[in-house]
Design an enzyme around this catalytic site. Structure first.
Site, PDB file in Angstrom:
ATOM      1  CB  ALA A  30      -0.889  -0.016   1.230  1.00  0.00           C
ATOM      2  CB  CYS A  31       2.242   3.489  -2.036  1.00  0.00           C
ATOM      3  SG  CYS A  31       3.354   2.085  -2.133  1.00  0.00           S
ATOM      4  CB  SER A  32      -0.771   7.429   0.355  1.00  0.00           C
ATOM      5  OG  SER A  32      -1.454   6.390   1.024  1.00  0.00           O
TER       6      SER A  32
END
Length: 363
Positions: A30-32
């Site tokens: 997961a990344c943002s």
């Protein structure tokens, strides 16, 4: 090789139950990413890199004039870098993030729905390890980059993660000093592009069209639901979009502007130790970057270290013929502030070839 996929969040109770059961046998990281443009301040892009373990991330200086090829067996794309850049490399084999001397920024984030399609040898090939680097090498603006985005075929390398193989399924974001933005996905072998400054937030699954629909259900973004607080990708997407609207329209200083974006990224981050066996798409934030696209400044922090460092590109030798240089913050734990003087000459970076498996392991 196979592409491991996480199901989209669906709106019915029954579908959600099926989704949770399916997720137990799959994974993603997961990344943002956010983009913010405020009055009197440069365009700032923040991103987090979330993964279940360390990735061997180092900062690498890539000068102009490097001859490259796309690292595919057949008909590799070929070019010579027009712009120098500073990038964050992972697994000693890929560029995952960076900024070039023209003020273009590129970020790779995980997208489980990615399907690269069968290889078409009539099209130039590009290993996904070079996808971000290709744009940083060649373009000054998002508009220029978007025109070239479908002129080649991206092909994956293989990750072995927790004993399972995956074809490095990612999507890519671009931003420039004007505030222009693009999100590029490859779904069923077809390139999908969302181009415009309104596309200022990005996380992971589901695909971007669906993220935009889900976003409208929350308070302040078109709907009535309260802003969600979980670590799921669609909830981080909503949180990032909402918190960007709460930053001051006219920050009092440059430092406040940068710090403001950091507050948003930290609200989208996942704490160290947050590995959920029921939701394997939840992974701790390993590091965070902020790109100042006007002043060509690249901020970087490891989650395991309290110090923030940054690099001013105008203090680096990016000229043609200059050596590649590297800075390893993980082995310089006292470093803080501007660190251009800490880069050291290194051998040319070798990118992971399409179709091969990553062999890097944490020390």
């Amino acid at each position: 090789m196979r592409n491991l996929r996480l199901p989209n969040r669906l709106l019915t109770t029954a579908a959600v139950a099926v989704s949770c059961l399916a997720a137990a046998g799959s994974f993603s990281h997961a990344c943002s990413r956010t983009l913010w443009k405020s009055e009197g301040q440069p365009v700032l892009v923040g991103r987090t890199m979330d993964w279940t373990g360390k990735m061997g991330t180092k900062l690498q200086v890539m000068p102009r004039g490097i001859a490259r090829e796309g690292m595919t067996d057949q008909n590799p794309l070929k070019w010579t870098s027009k712009y120098g850049s500073v990038v964050a490399t992972i697994w000693d084999g890929a560029t995952s993030d960076g900024i070039n001397e023209a003020g273009l920024n590129a970020n790779l984030l995980y997208l489980a729905e990615t399907k690269y399609g069968d290889r078409d040898p009539t099209r130039p090939g590009l290993a996904v390890s070079l996808w971000a680097q290709y744009f940083l090498d060649n373009f000054a603006t998002v508009a220029e980059a978007v025109k070239a985005a479908d002129s080649f075929q991206v092909k994956p390398f293989e990750l072995i993660h927790q004993g399972e193989p995956a074809d490095a399924p990612v999507h890519l974001s671009l931003a420039d000093a004007s505030g222009d933005s693009a999100i590029i996905e490859i779904i069923d072998g077809k390139t999908r592009i969302h181009h415009g400054p309104q596309y200022n937030v990005m996380t992971n699954s589901p695909v971007y069209d669906q993220q935009l629909v889900l976003l409208k259900q929350y308070q302040g973004l078109g709907g009535k639901k309260p802003i969600p607080g979980t670590m799921d990708a669609e909830d981080r997407f909503a949180r990032g979009a909402f918190y960007l609207t709460k930053l001051p329209k006219k920050p009092e200083s440059y430092q406040e502007a940068v710090a403001g974006v950091l507050t948003v990224m930290r609200n989208m981050a996942t704490p160290l130790g947050a590995v959920d066996p029921v939701k394997p798409n939840v992974s701790p934030t390993q590091w965070t970057t902020i790109c100042d696209l006007k002043n060509k400044r690249y901020y970087f922090e490891f989650s395991r270290m309290p110090n923030v460092v940054w690099v001013d590109l105008d203090k680096l030798d990016l000229s043609e013929g200059a050596s590649e240089q590297r800075f390893d913050l993980a082995n310089d734990i006292e470093a803080a502030g501007e660190v251009s003087g800490k880069f050291r000459k290194c051998d040319p970076f070798i990118f992971q070839k399409a179709g091969t498996a990553v062999t890097w392991k944490p020390e």
